[in-house]
Motif scaffolding. Structure first.
Motif, short mmCIF file in Angstrom:
data_model
loop_
_atom_site.label_atom_id
_atom_site.label_comp_id
_atom_site.label_asym_id
_atom_site.label_seq_id
_atom_site.Cartn_x
_atom_site.Cartn_y
_atom_site.Cartn_z
N PHE A 98 80.46 33.59 100.07
CA PHE A 98 80.92 33.98 98.73
C PHE A 98 82.13 34.91 98.80
CE2 PHE A 98 76.29 33.48 97.38
CZ PHE A 98 76.49 32.17 97.01
N ILE A 114 72.28 26.63 102.94
CA ILE A 114 72.13 28.09 102.94
C ILE A 114 71.41 28.49 101.66
CG2 ILE A 114 73.35 30.32 102.97
CD1 ILE A 114 75.71 28.94 104.30
N PHE A 125 68.30 38.36 81.25
CA PHE A 125 68.55 36.93 81.45
C PHE A 125 67.70 36.12 80.49
CE2 PHE A 125 67.18 32.97 83.46
CZ PHE A 125 68.40 32.38 83.69
N MET A 127 67.11 32.06 79.17
CA MET A 127 67.37 30.63 79.28
C MET A 127 66.03 29.93 79.11
SD MET A 127 69.35 28.82 82.43
CE MET A 127 69.65 27.07 82.46
N MET A 137 64.83 23.37 91.03
CA MET A 137 66.24 23.59 91.32
C MET A 137 66.49 23.74 92.82
SD MET A 137 68.47 26.41 89.31
CE MET A 137 67.38 26.54 87.94
N VAL A 141 69.26 20.61 96.33
CA VAL A 141 70.03 20.57 97.56
C VAL A 141 69.89 19.19 98.24
CG1 VAL A 141 68.29 21.49 99.17
CG2 VAL A 141 70.67 22.09 99.45
N ARG A 186 62.15 33.73 92.59
CA ARG A 186 63.46 33.53 93.24
C ARG A 186 63.27 33.29 94.74
NH1 ARG A 186 67.13 31.98 94.53
NH2 ARG A 186 69.29 32.63 94.60
N PRO B 161 73.97 20.39 87.44
CA PRO B 161 74.91 21.47 87.78
C PRO B 161 74.95 22.58 86.72
CG PRO B 161 75.91 19.36 88.24
CD PRO B 161 74.61 19.08 87.55
N ILE B 163 72.48 23.44 84.68
CA ILE B 163 71.23 24.20 84.80
C ILE B 163 71.38 25.25 85.89
CG2 ILE B 163 68.84 24.05 85.65
CD1 ILE B 163 68.46 22.74 83.22
N ALA B 164 71.84 24.80 87.06
CA ALA B 164 71.96 25.71 88.21
C ALA B 164 73.00 26.80 87.96
CB ALA B 164 72.31 24.91 89.46
N SER B 166 74.09 27.92 85.12
CA SER B 166 73.69 28.84 84.05
C SER B 166 72.62 29.81 84.56
CB SER B 166 73.14 28.08 82.85
OG SER B 166 74.08 27.14 82.40
N TYR B 167 71.79 29.34 85.48
CA TYR B 167 70.78 30.23 86.08
C TYR B 167 71.48 31.28 86.95
CZ TYR B 167 66.87 31.68 89.04
OH TYR B 167 65.94 32.43 89.72
N ASN B 168 72.39 30.82 87.81
CA ASN B 168 73.12 31.73 88.68
C ASN B 168 74.26 30.95 89.35
OD1 ASN B 168 73.91 33.19 91.07
ND2 ASN B 168 72.07 34.43 90.82
N ASP B 170 76.14 31.66 91.86
CA ASP B 170 76.06 31.66 93.32
C ASP B 170 75.04 30.62 93.80
OD1 ASP B 170 77.93 33.60 93.49
OD2 ASP B 170 76.53 35.25 93.82
N VAL B 171 73.92 30.57 93.10
CA VAL B 171 72.88 29.59 93.45
C VAL B 171 73.45 28.18 93.33
CG1 VAL B 171 70.72 28.57 92.64
CG2 VAL B 171 70.91 31.03 92.86
N ALA B 173 76.48 27.22 93.67
CA ALA B 173 77.40 26.96 94.78
C ALA B 173 76.63 26.62 96.05
CB ALA B 173 78.29 28.18 95.01
N LEU B 174 75.53 27.34 96.31
CA LEU B 174 74.75 27.09 97.52
C LEU B 174 74.01 25.75 97.45
CD1 LEU B 174 73.25 30.63 98.31
CD2 LEU B 174 75.10 29.44 99.50
N LEU B 175 73.74 25.30 96.22
CA LEU B 175 73.05 24.02 96.06
C LEU B 175 74.02 22.84 96.12
CD1 LEU B 175 70.52 24.95 93.23
CD2 LEU B 175 70.00 24.55 95.63
N PHE B 177 76.90 22.54 94.15
CA PHE B 177 77.67 22.28 92.93
C PHE B 177 78.81 23.30 92.86
CE2 PHE B 177 73.16 21.36 91.60
CZ PHE B 177 73.27 19.98 91.73
#
Lengths: 311, 309
Positions: A98, A114, A125, A127, A137, A141, A186, B161, B163-164, B166-168, B170-171, B173-175, B177
């Motif tokens: 990052f 990763i 937060f 949603m 989620m 991956v 998380r 993408p 969903i991920a 909006s959740y985070n 950074d998350v 990007a790691l997944l 997207f």
């Protein structure tokens, strides 16, 4: 292999740190250093997942990390310890890709996946998302944007929920959970990801004692699975159990086996801890294992009496 | 009272008898599909002020297109793209919070549109601010249909993408997207929705359709796809009610639809609050009974505690 090059050549900044822990670094601080490309063969042999080579990081004029060279091997755990503001999270974000280092390189070797659990989860937060959706989620991956979840994916999700004890929260809204529950969710998502490189930023913060024990047991299982686990922590007893410890102190760094790094001198310089006598009976003498009884309070004494916090 | 006593004819006869109203209903429904789907993500990601700014951001382009006799649709799209680029550039270099930058763009674009149209005697800004749902042509409906279909397809493409991210971010990007691509996709959808809607409800009231139905849905939904579905349902309901009231009472159509959308939100809010209150009271009563049964506390004290809660 993927490589992140920040700068090819730079002169090392004048680094005058009284707190510098590593003499080797002190010796080399006035040399101009050239950052070379990643050497694949060498690191593949020692099973490295990520290798940092002379990584420096500065925010404006403030130097956060100074010439950090370390490798995180697969099937090992690395604890990053250090006082507040010493660059632990920044280092973790560099390893995640990052943050680009100001100078230096980071190479990843055969790391397809990763996972990172950040330290802070926004309290406000909102949603419309259930816990189950968050865990699902983690499998994006493999499924990407379109593929359906396979039976194996569902099994992995259920297993991750069981491992972090969030099975009974699956249908709850993420916004309805407490801070500790959100953190467990998380972490469960990270486990569901089955990452090659697992990065956890103070994973134990906000967790109760049982959840902390469960977490560190799961970290160990991830290590056994073959993942490279890197976590920041303020719990020295957990750091001491890691295969490798990285002690940061406002730019200066020392790393190696826990028994070598968590020594009196280093801890005194980093945290300003008063020297303690240690446990003379412990095999390593004055190392952290022997000192923990003095540094960290015991919950119960031998007779099971009321907690006695040591000064 | 005639609304309460109304028969089937009162509600549906206007749409059976008048082609104009049928077209208006059809066009508005297509608008609702676009705005509700995109608006759900705008609500989740807290981008409502930006959406409002983009609604006004199309006005300078529309004004220029109207003055030179070009396509207002293209003018609106070009103007929206310029606003997005400008926002990204200013946001990158300005150390101030985002809402200040967005606010400045909001007033700048509106002022520019008013300035451009101030010397014209044929084109009035009210036409673009409030739209003209009863003046929609068949080609306009076709255009809206195409845009709604494109938005729907993009939504399918970007669902996970989004969903991920909006959740985070950074998350995401790691997944695997790209968060920037996801944001670009959402902004494209938002631009399309705003451009498609401004002729029906006007650039001022498009905000109502982007925010009100998704906000009402957010009060009830527990999943994003449920929220999007309910947002379309609430949007369609407000269009139907707005057109009906406008026909019978002779009031401005787009304003009536916007007010109905806002009205549905407040009805949902009251209903959800009442539901929470009722369920809390019943829980308190159950806890009180349990305590008495177990005999661990004085029943009177526990009842008092329940009443206080």
């Amino acid at each position: 292999m993927s490589t992140l090059h920040s700068s090819t050549e730079t002169s090392a900044k004048s680094w005058n740190s009284q707190l510098a822990l590593d003499e080797h670094l002190l010796a080399g601080q006035n040399e101009a250093h050239v950052v070379a490309a990643c050497d694949d063969s060498e690191h593949e042999q020692d099973n490295s997942a990520a290798v940092l080579d002379d990584v420096c990081l500065a925010f404006g004029t403030q130097e956060v990390l100074h010439r950090v060279s370390v490798s995180f091997r697969k099937g090992t755990t690395t604890a990053i310890v250090g006082p507040n503001g010493s660059g632990k999270t920044s280092l973790l974000r560099i390893v995640a890709g990052f943050t680009h280092p100001t100078v230096g390189t980071i190479c990843w070797h055969d790391v397809a996946n990763i996972a990172m659990a950040e330290q802070t989860i926004s309290a406000d937060f909102w949603m419309p998302l259930r816990v189950k959706d968050v865990l699902v989620m983690g499998r994006y991956v493999t499924t990407g944007a379109f593929k359906r979840l396979s039976k194996q994916d569902r099994h992995t999700i259920a297993e991750a929920a069981r491992r972090m004890d969030v099975g009974d929260l699956l249908s709850r809204q993420i916004g309805e959970l407490s801070g500790g529950q959100k953190r467990r969710v998380r972490l469960a998502m990270c486990l569901a990801q089955q990452a090659d490189l697992l990065l956890l930023d103070e994973p134990e913060s906000g967790l109760d004692i049982t959840s902390q024990q469960r977490l560190f047991a799961e970290i160990d299982k991830e290590r056994q699975r073959g993942a490279a686990v890197v976590f920041t922590t303020h719990t020295l007893s957990e750091a001491a159990r890691s295969d490798q410890v990285l002690l940061l102190n406002h730019g200066a760094v020392v790393h190696g086996a826990a028994s070598e790094v968590l020594q009196d001198d280093n801890l005194n310089k980093a945290f300003g801890l008063a020297s303690t006598s240690g446990d003379a009976n412990h095999p390593c003498g004055n190392c952290i294992f022997g000192k923990l009884n003095h540094l960290e309070p015991k919950l119960f004494d031998k007779q099971g009496q009321k907690p006695q916090w040591r000064s | 009272m005639e609304v309460l006593e109304a028969q089937w004819e009162w509600w549906f006869q206007p749409f059976v008898n008048h082609t104009l109203l049928q077209e208006a209903l059809f066009a508005s429904m297509l608008t609702v599909v676009s705005t509700s789907l995109v608006g759900s993500w705008i609500t989740i990601r807290g981008m409502s002020f930006f959406a409002e700014t983009l609604g006004h951001g199309i006005l300078p382009g529309v004004a220029v297109a109207a003055l030179v006799g070009g396509s207002t649709l293209l003018g609106a799209a070009a103007s929206a793209a310029a606003v997005i680029v400008l926002l990204f550039v200013v946001r990158r270099y300005s150390p101030l919070p985002n809402d200040i930058v967005i606010g400045l763009l909001f007033v700048s674009t509106l002022a520019l549109a008013v300035l451009l149209l101030s010397r014209s005697r044929d084109v009035f800004i009210e036409r673009f601010l409030f739209g003209n749902v009863l003046g929609i042509s068949s080609s306009d409906i076709l255009q809206q249909g195409v845009i709604a279909a494109v938005i729907f397809l993009l939504m399918l493409l970007f669902y996970r993408p989004l969903i991920a991210a909006s959740y985070n971010a950074d998350v995401a990007a790691l997944l695997g997207f790209n968060p920037r691509l996801v944001e670009l996709g959402l902004l494209t959808m938002l631009t399309l929705a705003v451009v498609a809607s401004f002729r029906v409800v006007g650039s001022l009231l498009v905000f109502a359709f982007l925010i009100a139905p998704p906000a009402s849905a957010a009060l009830l939904a527990r999943r994003v796809q449920t929220m999007m579905f309910l947002a379309v349902v609430f949007g369609a309901l407000s269009v139907f009610l707005g057109l009906t009231f406008s026909y019978h009472w002779g009031v401005a159509t787009s304003a009536a639809m916007a007010l109905c959308a806002a009205g549905i939100f407040f009805v949902c809010l009251v209903a959800v609050s009442l539901w929470h209150k009722i369920s809390q009271t019943s829980t308190a009563k159950r806890m009180s009974r349990t305590t008495v049964f177990l005999g661990q506390a004085e029943p009177v004290a526990s009842e008092q505690a329940a009443q206080k809660r």
